[in-house]
Design a protein around this motif. Structure first.
Motif, short mmCIF file in Angstrom:
data_model
loop_
_atom_site.label_atom_id
_atom_site.label_comp_id
_atom_site.label_asym_id
_atom_site.label_seq_id
_atom_site.Cartn_x
_atom_site.Cartn_y
_atom_site.Cartn_z
N PHE A 99 -4.43 -35.37 -22.74
CA PHE A 99 -5.61 -36.19 -22.98
C PHE A 99 -6.01 -36.96 -21.71
CE2 PHE A 99 -3.99 -36.65 -27.67
CZ PHE A 99 -4.08 -35.29 -27.83
N ASN A 100 -6.82 -38.02 -21.90
CA ASN A 100 -7.32 -38.74 -20.72
C ASN A 100 -6.89 -40.21 -20.67
OD1 ASN A 100 -9.05 -39.83 -22.70
ND2 ASN A 100 -10.58 -38.24 -22.30
N ARG A 101 -6.35 -40.74 -21.75
CA ARG A 101 -5.98 -42.16 -21.74
C ARG A 101 -4.57 -42.34 -22.29
NH1 ARG A 101 -11.95 -44.07 -23.61
NH2 ARG A 101 -12.73 -44.14 -21.49
N SER A 105 -8.12 -32.50 -27.10
CA SER A 105 -9.00 -33.58 -26.67
C SER A 105 -10.19 -33.06 -25.87
CB SER A 105 -8.28 -34.67 -25.87
OG SER A 105 -8.29 -34.38 -24.49
N CYS A 106 -11.13 -33.98 -25.56
CA CYS A 106 -12.31 -33.56 -24.80
C CYS A 106 -11.96 -33.25 -23.35
CB CYS A 106 -13.39 -34.63 -24.89
SG CYS A 106 -12.88 -36.26 -24.32
N THR A 107 -10.72 -33.53 -22.94
CA THR A 107 -10.31 -33.22 -21.56
C THR A 107 -9.76 -31.80 -21.45
OG1 THR A 107 -9.60 -35.51 -21.48
CG2 THR A 107 -9.03 -34.15 -19.60
N ASP A 150 -16.43 -36.42 -35.21
CA ASP A 150 -15.22 -35.89 -34.59
C ASP A 150 -14.08 -36.92 -34.50
OD1 ASP A 150 -16.46 -37.53 -32.77
OD2 ASP A 150 -16.62 -36.06 -31.17
N HIS A 151 -14.40 -38.19 -34.61
CA HIS A 151 -13.37 -39.22 -34.42
C HIS A 151 -12.67 -39.59 -35.73
CE1 HIS A 151 -15.14 -39.74 -30.47
NE2 HIS A 151 -14.29 -40.70 -30.17
N ASN A 152 -13.47 -40.04 -36.69
CA ASN A 152 -12.89 -40.60 -37.93
C ASN A 152 -12.78 -39.53 -38.99
OD1 ASN A 152 -12.97 -42.93 -36.50
ND2 ASN A 152 -14.56 -43.93 -37.71
N ALA A 192 -10.86 -31.90 -33.68
CA ALA A 192 -11.37 -33.28 -33.65
C ALA A 192 -10.57 -34.05 -32.60
CB ALA A 192 -11.19 -33.92 -35.02
N CYS A 193 -10.91 -35.33 -32.43
CA CYS A 193 -10.20 -36.17 -31.46
C CYS A 193 -8.74 -36.38 -31.88
CB CYS A 193 -10.86 -37.53 -31.34
SG CYS A 193 -12.58 -37.45 -30.83
N GLY A 194 -8.52 -36.61 -33.17
CA GLY A 194 -7.17 -36.72 -33.72
C GLY A 194 -6.28 -37.70 -32.98
N PRO A 195 -5.11 -37.20 -32.51
CA PRO A 195 -4.12 -38.12 -31.92
C PRO A 195 -4.64 -38.88 -30.70
CG PRO A 195 -3.38 -35.82 -31.80
CD PRO A 195 -4.65 -35.81 -32.56
N CYS A 196 -5.68 -38.39 -30.05
CA CYS A 196 -6.18 -39.06 -28.84
C CYS A 196 -6.63 -40.48 -29.14
CB CYS A 196 -7.32 -38.25 -28.24
SG CYS A 196 -7.99 -39.00 -26.77
N ILE A 197 -7.17 -40.69 -30.35
CA ILE A 197 -7.63 -42.03 -30.70
C ILE A 197 -6.77 -42.62 -31.83
CG2 ILE A 197 -9.51 -41.07 -32.16
CD1 ILE A 197 -9.56 -44.34 -30.08
N SER A 231 -23.02 -42.29 -26.81
CA SER A 231 -22.28 -43.49 -27.21
C SER A 231 -20.79 -43.18 -27.19
CB SER A 231 -22.73 -43.99 -28.58
OG SER A 231 -22.46 -43.02 -29.57
N ASP A 232 -20.35 -42.66 -26.08
CA ASP A 232 -18.95 -42.36 -25.86
C ASP A 232 -18.74 -42.30 -24.36
OD1 ASP A 232 -16.44 -41.11 -27.56
OD2 ASP A 232 -16.50 -40.51 -25.45
N SER A 233 -17.67 -42.93 -23.89
CA SER A 233 -17.49 -43.06 -22.45
C SER A 233 -17.27 -41.73 -21.73
CB SER A 233 -16.32 -43.99 -22.15
OG SER A 233 -15.14 -43.44 -22.66
N HIS A 234 -16.88 -40.69 -22.49
CA HIS A 234 -16.65 -39.41 -21.82
C HIS A 234 -17.87 -38.49 -21.79
CE1 HIS A 234 -12.47 -40.81 -22.33
NE2 HIS A 234 -12.45 -40.40 -21.08
N THR A 235 -19.04 -39.06 -22.04
CA THR A 235 -20.29 -38.29 -21.96
C THR A 235 -20.46 -37.61 -20.59
OG1 THR A 235 -21.21 -39.81 -23.58
CG2 THR A 235 -22.79 -38.47 -22.36
FE1 SF4 Z 1 -12.33 -38.16 -28.64
FE2 SF4 Z 1 -10.26 -38.73 -27.11
FE3 SF4 Z 1 -12.38 -37.63 -26.07
FE4 SF4 Z 1 -12.50 -40.18 -26.88
S1 SF4 Z 1 -11.25 -39.35 -25.24
S2 SF4 Z 1 -14.02 -38.55 -27.25
S3 SF4 Z 1 -11.14 -40.07 -28.67
S4 SF4 Z 1 -11.03 -36.70 -27.58
#
Ligand code: SF4
Ligand code: MIC
Length: 648
Positions: A377-379, A296-298, A64-66, A356-361, A118-122
């Motif tokens: 998003f969250n960050r 985003s995941c948020t 989802d990221h790259n 996908a995550c797209g612009p968030c990362i 392996s992702d902080s938003h688990t």
């Molecule tokens: Fe993807 Fe952004 Fe969620 Fe990280 S914060 S998992 S980059 S959508």
């Protein structure tokens, strides 16, 4: 003793240690998730552990990221991940299927279980009554191999949500309000547990929005009870059999309690460049906006995008604004397409992106120079969008829609009547982009591309450490500062030598040259060092450049664990004022390392200055052994603690 929900689940999964606040415990992990930007390294490490098959109840590998494929690197990683998943018994969610946290919530999460990712938003899975924890890829690899995952027994904060939202206010405003009250350090060492009469007004995706951004508080996890709302969500997903009720015991004990009256909240935003710089939107209205990004995941759920579409309906995006929309999952995209919502969005001028995550990362859609971008998003760390001088504001979807229409930050309450949204919706369930592992993947061949290099290993810690100060940084340094994301750097995640060129690049373009020149270095940092993502690359790449220790005023949880995992010593100043005494280039040494580490008090001698600085560490005995062996990979291989009977 009546238990809170967090302790109930932790106790059920306890395999090592005692439930004593502040002490280290080992947990059995039921489920794991990885994503592609951290996954390749995680599976390379799983390979290095030499197991035959994952030992968890369920492990899923997401892509989802790259997802921008500017060269062969990301596509090669995807192919590697697919082959490694089949080899080790892991489910594989193909590119295009959606963001790991959204898909996991929809298709795999089970109340009462533990999930390590392996992702902080688990912790997003906490919206479903799970204990979800973010960690470095190596910790996740060890959990997949059947090893326990270690945390410090957390404090538990109870957040009472009472009442119901006023129109135009939503879940994002709840978590922004908590960030306003507690700051990005406020959750360190804590789990946030939600309760109260307001819960019945919060759907699972709304709960997930709140649990998701507990990561921004620095919390170990966030959790909601599993109740009738949870049951309804799982039923709609065709997974009612996965439901079980879970809640805190009556009169359970908590370390702190906070109450948020939902009807007192107003639309909020986090101003640049930190998620805790929270202000009411009415105070910043009329700031000109160049870009609006929704997803985003948020806030990438069906309800979030549906709300955006309803607000935009019949109108078109402001001429000065680029509106980009990335649905959180393929399920969300198909469901919205079926109902004509995507057509409405396209007619309103939205640029629909891949799920996908797209612009968030920073994977595309970097805003123009000096731009203001409003994101759901969250960050909003400086530079994370891909544009160094852009300013990112974080809001909920209603405020994003208002900004897209008006071309300036706008309190959504100015838009008039809140649109009526359907109470219920039946998601389209189609799991054909998720590949089940074969019953026996033993013969499956793992496919590697030329950019996928072996994992570098650290050496055991010597008895005398000689180091030079490589960099002095301030408070709240994020892993985006240490190891930036973005479409140029992310494809190098499986090639540490190439990646290490970019360590600290946003702060100091000469860092990697200096590190190579010094050969052995120390980072000096302020409070909450390493906040943000779980990327172990923020420890692994500095390790490859010869970083031996970090001395900080305090650390963020996941990064501190990652430093240990790669044999870098995380030390804290005994006297925070000593932070002032160190400058780049200073030569330092630590003698009698084993003895000093045992005593927890470490004297760092300043070679030229003829003075010493006192530091400490908060490592458990287990962590000390890991650091001394040069990292978790070396340590785990030398232990028999894995339940993986099938060690090669
Ligand atoms: Fe993807 Fe952004 Fe969620 Fe990280 S914060 S998992 S980059 S959508
Ligand atoms: C993030 O939001 O920063 C990421 C990208 O999802 C990271 C993981 C990574 O760096 O790959 C995270 O949050 O852990």
């Amino acid at each position: 003793m009546p238990d809170n929900l967090t302790y109930k689940i932790l106790k059920k999964h306890l395999v090592d240690g005692e439930m004593k606040k502040g002490s280290e415990i080992g947990l059995r992990i039921d489920q794991t998730l990885t994503q592609d930007a951290t996954g390749t390294m995680a599976y390379l490490q799983l390979e290095a552990l030499g197991i035959e098959k994952v030992q968890t109840e369920l492990s899923v590998s997401y892509v989802d990221h790259n997802t921008l494929q500017n060269g062969f690197e990301n596509a090669d990683d995807h192919r590697y991940l697919q082959s490694a998943a089949a080899r080790f018994g892991v489910w594989y969610s193909r590119p295009g299927n959606g963001i790991c946290h959204q898909v996991h919530l929809e298709r795999f999460g089970v109340p009462g279980k533990t999930l390590l990712g392996s992702d902080s938003h688990t912790p997003t899975a906490g919206g479903l009554g799970m204990i979800g924890i973010g960690a470095g890829g190596l910790d996740v690899a060890v959990a997949m191999a059947g090893g326990p995952f270690y945390i410090t027994v957390p404090e538990v904060i109870k957040v009472n949500l009472v009442g119901n939202f006023s129109p135009w206010v939503g879940a994002k405003d709840v978590i922004l309000e908590l960030l306003r009250r507690l700051s990005v350090k406020g959750g360190v060492g804590k789990v946030i547990e939600y309760d109260g009469s307001g819960l019945e007004n919060l759907t699972v995706p709304e709960r997930a929005t709140i649990a998701n951004m507990g990561a921004e508080l620095g919390a170990t996890s966030s959790i909601f009870p599993s109740d009738t709302v949870t049951k309804k969500f799982l039923k709609a997903q065709g997974r009612e059999k996965d439901w079980q009720p879970f809640e805190a015991d009556l009169r359970a004990d908590y370390d702190h309690e906070i109450t948020i009256a939902l009807d007192q909240l107003e639309p909020l935003a986090a101003a640049p460049h930190s998620p805790d710089k929270v202000i009411p939107i009415r105070e910043i209205s009329s700031v000109k906006v160049d870009q609006v990004a929704v997803g985003s995941c948020t806030n990438g759920s069906y309800q979030d995008l549906r709300l955006l579409a309803e607000i935009m309906k019949g109108r078109v995006v402001h001429p000065g604004v680029s509106l980009v929309v990335a649905p959180g999952s393929r399920q969300v995209l198909i469901s919205l397409t079926r109902e004509g919502v995507i057509e409405e969005l396209i007619r309103s001028g939205a640029r629909i992106l891949e799920t996908a995550c797209g612009p968030c990362i920073g994977m595309g859609q970097a805003p123009p120079s000096g731009a203001v971008s409003v994101r759901t998003f969250n960050r909003n760390f400086a530079g994370r969008s891909g544009t160094a001088d852009a300013s990112v504001y974080l809001t909920g979807p209603a405020a994003a829609a208002a900004a897209a229409l008006q071309g300036e930050i706008t309190d959504p309450r100015e838009l008039g009547d809140f649109p009526s949204l359907p109470e219920e919706y039946a998601p389209v369930i189609d799991d054909r982009m998720i590949i089940a592992p074969p019953a026996d993947g033993g013969d499956m061949k793992i496919i590697r591309g030329p950019n996928i290099k072996p994992v570098p290993l650290n050496k055991p810690v010597p008895e005398k450490i000689q180091i030079r100060v490589l960099l002095v940084v301030e408070d709240n340094i994020t892993t985006d500062h240490i190891m930036p994301g973005g479409s140029r750097v992310l494809p190098l995640r499986s090639n540490i030598e190439a990646l290490s060129e970019y360590v600290f690049a946003p702060l100091d373009s000469k860092f990697s040259d200096r590190a190579r020149e010094y050969g052995s270095g120390l980072i000096v940092a302020g409070e909450n060092y390493g906040q943000g993502s779980s990327r172990e690359h923020a420890a692994l790449a500095p390790m490859a450049l010869g970083v031996k220790a970090v001395v900080a005023k305090s650390f963020a949880r996941i990064h501190q664990a990652n430093l240990v995992n790669f044999g870098i010593l995380p030390l804290t100043f005994s006297e925070p004022v000593d932070y002032e005494k160190l400058t780049v280039g200073d030569e330092l040494q630590i003698d009698n390392v084993s003895e000093q580490l045992k005593s927890k008090r470490i004297i760092i001698e300043h070679v030229e200055g003829n003075y010493a600085i006192e530091a400490e560490h908060q490592l458990s005995l287990r962590q000390l052994k890991i650091v001394k062996e040069g990292g978790l990979l070396n340590y785990t291989r030398s232990q028999s603690g894995l339940s993986g009977q099938n060690k090669r």
